[in-house]
Write an enzyme that holds these catalytic residues in place. Structure first.
Site, PDB file in Angstrom:
ATOM      1  N   ARG A   1      40.021  42.567  50.064  1.00 30.53           N
ATOM      2  CA  ARG A   1      40.967  41.935  49.138  1.00 30.53           C
ATOM      3  C   ARG A   1      42.389  42.053  49.663  1.00 30.53           C
ATOM      4  O   ARG A   1      43.173  41.104  49.582  1.00 30.53           O
ATOM      5  CB  ARG A   1      40.855  42.574  47.747  1.00 30.53           C
ATOM      6  CG  ARG A   1      39.569  42.255  47.022  1.00 30.53           C
ATOM      7  CD  ARG A   1      39.537  42.889  45.645  1.00 30.53           C
ATOM      8  NE  ARG A   1      40.486  42.267  44.736  1.00 30.53           N
ATOM      9  CZ  ARG A   1      40.782  42.740  43.523  1.00 30.53           C
ATOM     10  NH1 ARG A   1      40.229  43.869  43.090  1.00 30.53           N
ATOM     11  NH2 ARG A   1      41.646  42.104  42.750  1.00 30.53           N
TER      12      ARG A   1
ATOM     13  N   CYS B   1      47.279  48.183  42.273  1.00 28.13           N
ATOM     14  CA  CYS B   1      45.922  47.690  42.527  1.00 28.13           C
ATOM     15  C   CYS B   1      45.889  46.223  42.130  1.00 28.13           C
ATOM     16  O   CYS B   1      46.814  45.479  42.432  1.00 28.13           O
ATOM     17  CB  CYS B   1      44.904  48.520  41.759  1.00 28.13           C
ATOM     18  SG  CYS B   1      45.233  48.617  39.979  1.00 28.13           S
TER      19      CYS B   1
END
Length: 277
Positions: A176, A235
Protein backbone atom coordinates in the site's frame (compact mmCIF):
# COMPACT_ATOMS: atom_id res chain seq x y z
CA UNK A 1 2.37 1.38 34.61
CA UNK A 2 3.28 -0.59 31.51
CA UNK A 3 0.88 0.06 28.61
CA UNK A 4 0.66 -3.72 28.07
CA UNK A 5 -0.61 -6.35 30.49
CA UNK A 6 -0.45 -10.14 30.26
CA UNK A 7 -3.44 -12.46 30.63
CA UNK A 8 -1.63 -14.11 33.57
CA UNK A 9 -1.74 -10.86 35.54
CA UNK A 10 -4.51 -11.18 38.17
CA UNK A 11 -5.45 -7.53 37.68
CA UNK A 12 -7.13 -8.46 34.38
CA UNK A 13 -9.97 -10.04 36.37
CA UNK A 14 -9.97 -7.66 39.34
CA UNK A 15 -13.64 -6.70 39.90
CA UNK A 16 -12.57 -3.09 40.37
CA UNK A 17 -11.06 -2.95 36.87
CA UNK A 18 -13.09 -1.66 33.93
CA UNK A 19 -12.56 -4.29 31.24
CA UNK A 20 -13.47 -3.14 27.71
CA UNK A 21 -13.80 -5.37 24.64
CA UNK A 22 -13.41 -3.37 21.42
CA UNK A 23 -14.66 -4.82 18.15
CA UNK A 24 -14.72 -3.47 14.61
CA UNK A 25 -17.00 -4.19 11.67
CA UNK A 26 -20.69 -4.61 10.96
CA UNK A 27 -20.82 -7.83 13.01
CA UNK A 28 -18.94 -6.38 15.98
CA UNK A 29 -21.66 -6.92 18.57
CA UNK A 30 -22.45 -10.40 17.29
CA UNK A 31 -18.80 -11.42 17.69
CA UNK A 32 -18.75 -9.94 21.18
CA UNK A 33 -21.90 -11.89 22.14
CA UNK A 34 -20.37 -15.05 20.71
CA UNK A 35 -17.61 -14.89 23.31
CA UNK A 36 -15.85 -12.25 25.39
CA UNK A 37 -13.98 -12.04 28.68
CA UNK A 38 -16.28 -12.13 31.72
CA UNK A 39 -17.52 -8.67 32.77
CA UNK A 40 -16.09 -7.02 29.68
CA UNK A 41 -18.00 -4.02 28.36
CA UNK A 42 -18.73 -3.97 24.62
CA UNK A 43 -17.23 -1.08 22.63
CA UNK A 44 -17.64 -0.48 18.92
CA UNK A 45 -14.71 1.01 17.03
CA UNK A 46 -17.01 2.59 14.48
CA UNK A 47 -19.73 3.83 16.83
CA UNK A 48 -17.84 4.66 20.04
CA UNK A 49 -14.25 5.45 19.00
CA UNK A 50 -14.93 7.42 15.82
CA UNK A 51 -17.47 9.88 14.49
CA UNK A 52 -19.29 9.59 11.19
CA UNK A 53 -17.15 11.38 8.60
CA UNK A 54 -19.11 14.06 6.78
CA UNK A 55 -16.25 14.21 4.28
CA UNK A 56 -13.21 11.93 4.63
CA UNK A 57 -11.11 14.66 2.99
CA UNK A 58 -11.43 16.55 6.27
CA UNK A 59 -10.69 14.17 9.12
CA UNK A 60 -10.28 10.86 7.31
CA UNK A 61 -12.40 7.71 7.49
CA UNK A 62 -12.23 7.42 11.29
CA UNK A 63 -12.23 10.94 12.75
CA UNK A 64 -12.15 11.18 16.51
CA UNK A 65 -15.52 11.57 18.23
CA UNK A 66 -16.38 14.94 19.72
CA UNK A 67 -14.96 15.11 23.21
CA UNK A 68 -18.42 15.58 24.74
CA UNK A 69 -19.55 12.37 23.03
CA UNK A 70 -16.49 10.46 24.22
CA UNK A 71 -17.02 11.79 27.74
CA UNK A 72 -20.60 10.49 27.72
CA UNK A 73 -19.48 7.12 26.35
CA UNK A 74 -16.88 6.72 29.08
CA UNK A 75 -19.53 7.56 31.66
CA UNK A 76 -21.82 4.91 30.16
CA UNK A 77 -19.00 2.39 30.55
CA UNK A 78 -18.49 3.43 34.18
CA UNK A 79 -15.05 4.95 33.60
CA UNK A 80 -13.91 7.71 35.95
CA UNK A 81 -10.50 9.44 36.15
CA UNK A 82 -9.53 7.01 38.92
CA UNK A 83 -10.51 3.85 37.04
CA UNK A 84 -8.00 1.20 36.05
CA UNK A 85 -9.06 0.38 32.50
CA UNK A 86 -7.90 -2.71 30.61
CA UNK A 87 -8.83 -2.95 26.94
CA UNK A 88 -8.52 -5.69 24.36
CA UNK A 89 -9.82 -6.68 20.95
CA UNK A 90 -9.85 -9.73 18.71
CA UNK A 91 -7.16 -8.39 16.35
CA UNK A 92 -4.03 -8.69 18.55
CA UNK A 93 -4.54 -4.99 19.45
CA UNK A 94 -4.14 -3.86 15.84
CA UNK A 95 -7.54 -2.25 15.74
CA UNK A 96 -9.80 -0.96 18.49
CA UNK A 97 -7.81 -1.89 21.57
CA UNK A 98 -4.87 0.33 20.73
CA UNK A 99 -7.15 3.10 19.48
CA UNK A 100 -9.06 3.22 22.79
CA UNK A 101 -5.80 3.09 24.75
CA UNK A 102 -4.51 6.06 22.74
CA UNK A 103 -7.76 8.03 23.14
CA UNK A 104 -7.74 7.57 26.89
CA UNK A 105 -4.13 8.66 27.09
CA UNK A 106 -4.95 11.64 24.85
CA UNK A 107 -7.46 12.93 27.40
CA UNK A 108 -5.02 12.41 30.27
CA UNK A 109 -6.25 9.10 31.68
CA UNK A 110 -3.33 7.48 33.48
CA UNK A 111 -4.39 3.96 34.38
CA UNK A 112 -5.04 2.20 31.09
CA UNK A 113 -3.46 -0.96 29.67
CA UNK A 114 -3.96 -3.20 26.65
CA UNK A 115 -4.14 -6.97 26.97
CA UNK A 116 -1.10 -8.27 25.13
CA UNK A 117 -2.24 -10.70 22.44
CA UNK A 118 -5.89 -9.74 22.79
CA UNK A 119 -8.72 -12.25 22.95
CA UNK A 120 -6.58 -15.03 21.48
CA UNK A 121 -4.15 -14.78 24.39
CA UNK A 122 -7.07 -15.34 26.72
CA UNK A 123 -8.46 -18.36 24.86
CA UNK A 124 -4.98 -19.83 24.49
CA UNK A 125 -4.67 -19.54 28.26
CA UNK A 126 -7.88 -21.49 28.71
CA UNK A 127 -10.10 -18.63 29.87
CA UNK A 128 -13.79 -19.50 29.61
CA UNK A 129 -15.58 -16.83 27.60
CA UNK A 130 -18.92 -15.28 28.45
CA UNK A 131 -21.83 -14.75 26.07
CA UNK A 132 -23.84 -12.31 28.15
CA UNK A 133 -24.40 -8.65 27.25
CA UNK A 134 -22.60 -7.18 30.23
CA UNK A 135 -23.94 -3.83 31.41
CA UNK A 136 -21.66 -1.86 33.77
CA UNK A 137 -22.69 0.56 36.48
CA UNK A 138 -22.68 3.96 34.74
CA UNK A 139 -20.80 6.99 36.01
CA UNK A 140 -21.07 10.72 35.29
CA UNK A 141 -19.66 11.98 32.01
CA UNK A 142 -15.86 11.89 32.11
CA UNK A 143 -14.22 15.33 32.74
CA UNK A 144 -12.39 15.68 29.43
CA UNK A 145 -9.91 18.45 28.45
CA UNK A 146 -10.55 20.99 25.71
CA UNK A 147 -8.85 18.86 23.04
CA UNK A 148 -7.23 15.49 22.42
CA UNK A 149 -3.51 15.76 23.14
CA UNK A 150 -0.83 14.29 20.89
CA UNK A 151 -2.38 14.84 17.48
CA UNK A 152 -0.88 16.29 14.31
CA UNK A 153 -3.04 17.84 11.60
CA UNK A 154 -2.49 17.76 7.86
CA UNK A 155 -0.57 21.06 7.82
CA UNK A 156 1.85 19.85 10.48
CA UNK A 157 2.42 16.64 8.53
CA UNK A 158 3.06 18.57 5.31
CA UNK A 159 5.69 20.64 7.13
CA UNK A 160 7.21 17.65 8.94
CA UNK A 161 8.01 15.64 5.80
CA UNK A 162 10.08 18.59 4.55
CA UNK A 163 12.09 18.92 7.76
CA UNK A 164 15.33 17.05 8.48
CA UNK A 165 14.55 17.29 12.19
CA UNK A 166 11.19 15.51 11.94
CA UNK A 167 9.90 12.21 10.58
CA UNK A 168 6.52 10.91 9.47
CA UNK A 169 6.06 7.14 9.73
CA UNK A 170 3.48 5.29 7.63
CA UNK A 171 2.64 1.94 9.26
CA UNK A 172 0.63 0.44 6.38
CA UNK A 173 1.92 -2.64 4.61
CA UNK A 174 4.63 -2.02 2.00
CA UNK A 175 2.39 -2.76 -1.01
CA UNK A 176 0.00 0.00 0.00
CA UNK A 177 2.82 2.37 0.86
CA UNK A 178 4.39 1.80 -2.57
CA UNK A 179 1.08 2.32 -4.32
CA UNK A 180 0.89 -1.22 -5.70
CA UNK A 181 -2.54 -1.75 -4.16
CA UNK A 182 -5.12 0.27 -2.24
CA UNK A 183 -8.11 -1.68 -0.92
CA UNK A 184 -9.73 1.10 1.11
CA UNK A 185 -8.95 4.57 -0.18
CA UNK A 186 -9.42 6.22 -3.56
CA UNK A 187 -5.78 6.69 -4.54
CA UNK A 188 -2.76 4.45 -3.93
CA UNK A 189 0.64 5.67 -2.77
CA UNK A 190 2.08 7.50 0.21
CA UNK A 191 2.88 10.94 1.56
CA UNK A 192 6.13 12.07 -0.11
CA UNK A 193 8.93 11.95 2.43
CA UNK A 194 7.14 9.57 4.81
CA UNK A 195 9.03 6.46 5.94
CA UNK A 196 7.44 3.01 5.98
CA UNK A 197 7.45 0.76 9.06
CA UNK A 198 4.74 -1.88 8.78
CA UNK A 199 2.92 -2.25 12.09
CA UNK A 200 2.99 -6.07 11.92
CA UNK A 201 6.71 -5.87 12.64
CA UNK A 202 5.76 -4.94 16.21
CA UNK A 203 4.60 -8.50 16.80
CA UNK A 204 6.28 -11.78 17.53
CA UNK A 205 5.27 -15.17 16.18
CA UNK A 206 3.06 -15.69 19.24
CA UNK A 207 0.78 -12.80 18.27
CA UNK A 208 2.06 -10.59 21.09
CA UNK A 209 4.22 -7.50 21.06
CA UNK A 210 7.96 -8.00 20.91
CA UNK A 211 9.82 -7.37 24.18
CA UNK A 212 10.43 -3.66 24.92
CA UNK A 213 14.15 -3.82 24.12
CA UNK A 214 13.46 -5.32 20.67
CA UNK A 215 10.78 -2.73 20.01
CA UNK A 216 13.16 0.05 21.05
CA UNK A 217 15.75 -1.20 18.56
CA UNK A 218 13.13 -1.44 15.81
CA UNK A 219 11.91 2.11 16.31
CA UNK A 220 15.35 3.56 16.84
CA UNK A 221 16.35 2.16 13.47
CA UNK A 222 13.50 4.11 11.88
CA UNK A 223 13.67 7.29 13.95
CA UNK A 224 17.43 7.69 14.15
CA UNK A 225 18.42 10.98 15.78
CA UNK A 226 14.95 12.54 15.50
CA UNK A 227 13.52 13.49 18.88
CA UNK A 228 10.41 11.46 19.82
CA UNK A 229 8.25 14.59 20.04
CA UNK A 230 9.11 15.26 16.38
CA UNK A 231 7.79 11.87 15.23
CA UNK A 232 4.34 11.61 13.60
CA UNK A 233 2.72 8.22 12.99
CA UNK A 234 -0.08 7.52 10.55
CA UNK A 235 -1.84 4.68 8.72
CA UNK A 236 -4.92 4.56 6.52
CA UNK A 237 -7.45 6.15 8.86
CA UNK A 238 -5.83 6.75 12.24
CA UNK A 239 -6.61 3.39 13.84
CA UNK A 240 -3.76 0.96 13.12
CA UNK A 241 -1.22 3.73 13.72
CA UNK A 242 -2.21 3.46 17.37
CA UNK A 243 -0.82 -0.10 17.34
CA UNK A 244 2.64 1.33 16.68
CA UNK A 245 2.14 4.18 19.16
CA UNK A 246 1.30 1.52 21.76
CA UNK A 247 4.44 -0.39 20.84
CA UNK A 248 6.48 2.79 21.11
CA UNK A 249 5.05 3.46 24.56
CA UNK A 250 5.96 -0.09 25.59
CA UNK A 251 9.52 0.70 24.48
CA UNK A 252 9.54 3.91 26.53
CA UNK A 253 8.96 6.25 23.58
CA UNK A 254 5.91 8.24 24.64
CA UNK A 255 5.98 11.57 22.79
CA UNK A 256 5.19 10.76 19.10
CA UNK A 257 1.98 12.18 17.64
CA UNK A 258 -0.90 10.61 15.74
CA UNK A 259 -2.01 11.99 12.39
CA UNK A 260 -5.65 11.06 12.77
CA UNK A 261 -6.76 11.80 9.20
CA UNK A 262 -3.89 9.69 7.85
CA UNK A 263 -3.80 8.53 4.22
CA UNK A 264 -7.59 8.61 3.91
CA UNK A 265 -7.49 12.38 4.41
CA UNK A 266 -4.22 13.20 2.62
CA UNK A 267 -5.15 11.24 -0.53
CA UNK A 268 -8.41 13.18 -0.89
CA UNK A 269 -6.94 16.68 -0.68
CA UNK A 270 -5.22 17.00 -4.08
CA UNK A 271 -1.81 16.96 -2.39
CA UNK A 272 1.47 15.44 -3.69
CA UNK A 273 1.49 11.63 -3.72
CA UNK A 274 4.47 9.31 -4.04
CA UNK A 275 4.48 5.71 -5.24
CA UNK A 276 7.06 3.09 -6.05
CA UNK A 277 10.49 4.64 -6.45
Amino acid sequence: MSPLIEITDPRVFDPEVILIDVRAGADARQRYLAGHLPNAVFASLDEDLASKPADAAYGGRHPLPALADFAATLGRWGVTPNSHVIVYDDKAAAMGGARLWWMLRAIGHQHVQVLNGGLKAATDHGITLSTDDYQPQPAPAYPVPAAYNGTADIDEVAAAVKSADRIVIDVREEARYLGKTEPLDLIAGHIPGAANLFYAGNMGADGKYLPPEQLAALYQGAIGDVKPENVIVHCGSGVTACHTLLGMASAGITAPKLYVGSWSEWSRRDLPIAGEE
